[in-house]
Enzyme design. Sequence first.
Site, PDB file in Angstrom:
ATOM      1  N   GLY A 124      63.447  81.268 -99.291  1.00 47.32           N
ATOM      2  CA  GLY A 124      64.552  80.387 -98.964  1.00 47.32           C
ATOM      3  C   GLY A 124      64.999  79.668-100.219  1.00 47.32           C
ATOM      4  O   GLY A 124      64.704  78.501-100.433  1.00 47.32           O
ATOM      5  N   ALA A 156      69.503  75.438-102.125  1.00 49.82           N
ATOM      6  CA  ALA A 156      69.669  74.386-103.123  1.00 49.82           C
ATOM      7  C   ALA A 156      68.333  73.948-103.724  1.00 49.82           C
ATOM      8  O   ALA A 156      68.084  74.120-104.924  1.00 49.82           O
ATOM      9  CB  ALA A 156      70.392  73.203-102.498  1.00 49.82           C
ATOM     10  N   GLY A 202      65.127  75.053-102.918  1.00 47.56           N
ATOM     11  CA  GLY A 202      64.268  76.188-103.234  1.00 47.56           C
ATOM     12  C   GLY A 202      64.703  76.907-104.497  1.00 47.56           C
ATOM     13  O   GLY A 202      63.881  77.296-105.334  1.00 47.56           O
ATOM     14  N   ASN A 236      61.914  68.321 -94.243  1.00 48.50           N
ATOM     15  CA  ASN A 236      62.287  66.983 -93.817  1.00 48.50           C
ATOM     16  C   ASN A 236      61.888  66.799 -92.362  1.00 48.50           C
ATOM     17  O   ASN A 236      61.811  67.751 -91.594  1.00 48.50           O
ATOM     18  CB  ASN A 236      63.801  66.784 -93.956  1.00 48.50           C
ATOM     19  N   LYS A 248      59.833  59.086 -95.645  1.00 46.37           N
ATOM     20  CA  LYS A 248      61.120  59.751 -95.845  1.00 46.37           C
ATOM     21  C   LYS A 248      61.847  59.944 -94.518  1.00 46.37           C
ATOM     22  O   LYS A 248      63.079  59.866 -94.451  1.00 46.37           O
ATOM     23  CB  LYS A 248      60.936  61.103 -96.542  1.00 46.37           C
ATOM     24  N   ASN A 280      70.980  61.285 -92.011  1.00 43.36           N
ATOM     25  CA  ASN A 280      71.462  62.651 -91.842  1.00 43.36           C
ATOM     26  C   ASN A 280      72.403  62.798 -90.647  1.00 43.36           C
ATOM     27  O   ASN A 280      73.542  63.258 -90.806  1.00 43.36           O
ATOM     28  CB  ASN A 280      70.287  63.623 -91.758  1.00 43.36           C
ATOM     29  N   SER A 310      71.867  66.550 -96.560  1.00 37.86           N
ATOM     30  CA  SER A 310      71.716  67.983 -96.294  1.00 37.86           C
ATOM     31  C   SER A 310      72.388  68.372 -94.982  1.00 37.86           C
ATOM     32  O   SER A 310      72.953  69.468 -94.862  1.00 37.86           O
ATOM     33  CB  SER A 310      70.234  68.369 -96.272  1.00 37.86           C
ATOM     34  N   GLU A 315      70.024  70.775 -88.745  1.00 40.42           N
ATOM     35  CA  GLU A 315      68.574  70.561 -88.627  1.00 40.42           C
ATOM     36  C   GLU A 315      68.329  69.379 -87.686  1.00 40.42           C
ATOM     37  O   GLU A 315      67.903  68.300 -88.120  1.00 40.42           O
ATOM     38  CB  GLU A 315      67.989  70.303 -90.018  1.00 40.42           C
TER      39      GLU A 315
END
Length: 332
Positions: free
Chosen positions: A10, A13, A15, A108, A211, A219, A280, A292
């Site tokens: 993967g 960005a 990775g 995340n 986090k 997000n 993200s 996500e």
Amino acid sequence: MSIKTICIYGAGALGGAIAAKLAGKEDNDVSVVARGAHLDAIRSHGLSLREADAETPLKVRVTATDDPKTLPRQDLVITGLKGHQLPSAAEGIAGLLKQGTRVVMILNGIPWWYFHRDARSGHAELQFDELDPGGKLWRLIGPERVIGCVAYQGAEVVKPSEIELSHKGRFVLGEPSGEMSVDLAAIGAVLTGAGLSITTTEDIRSEIWSKFMGNAAFNPISALTRALMTDIMADPALMDMVSKVMKEVRAVGDALGVHFSMTVEQRLEQSRHIGGVRTSMLQDLIGGKALEITPLVGMLVALGRLTSVPTPVSETILALVTQLDRENRRGK
């Protein structure tokens, strides 16, 4: 643990950025699993990584494929996939594993392996089908292979094979068991040698929740409003909602025995320094990709129910962002 062959599974960005840094060291044999136009461009031009404040990008060549079966078994696998993308990759990742291979999972929110060897919550080895349908990840990869990773690094694919980092980031690694193992030290050394800022910890779950406090709030709110981080921080009404979500995260985490290193107020103040970046989830929304949702919002609600902690604001956000995701993908 000897680490020579490393696959980034993967290579989007974040990775892709890690792959580029690792491939910049001659003693690393780096491969990536990617797809689409990004894969085609990596094959043709290599990976290009522009770091914050760098005058020129780092350009490297890596073995790139969309079929992990074409790669040999690896010493180390690092996943750059989001939580909702992992289950469909379980077989591919499993095919890269040999005896002793560890898998660094940069995720995340709440990861599928979260309760493996968890000594604090009272829910050790609990599995959630929402995160790991049918237990494929647990069965084919195994939580015992996992090294947890929390990334504080903004990254974006600005065009296929070209990645930009918004700031000098850092990564926290830890064993689910809390052990400061030989494998953890070896992996940390390899990543540090590639120029990444690495910290290892005995308490990766507390890092996850620290986090998570930001991810669960910023997000989905950014996706619902299409606002940059600076826009959210400048809007009192949005910041009130952010604060309420963070308090829900803190309450659920407390009920699971998490040790928080900062208060909600301190976490909000820390967020003011992130700058005008897209989260993200907002990047995925703009790109027409699946959001996500489960690891970042759904699991907060699910764990609230598990611990009998109310999460009314997050429940509302979950309903709204789930509908947004449906409509966004329907229109692409």
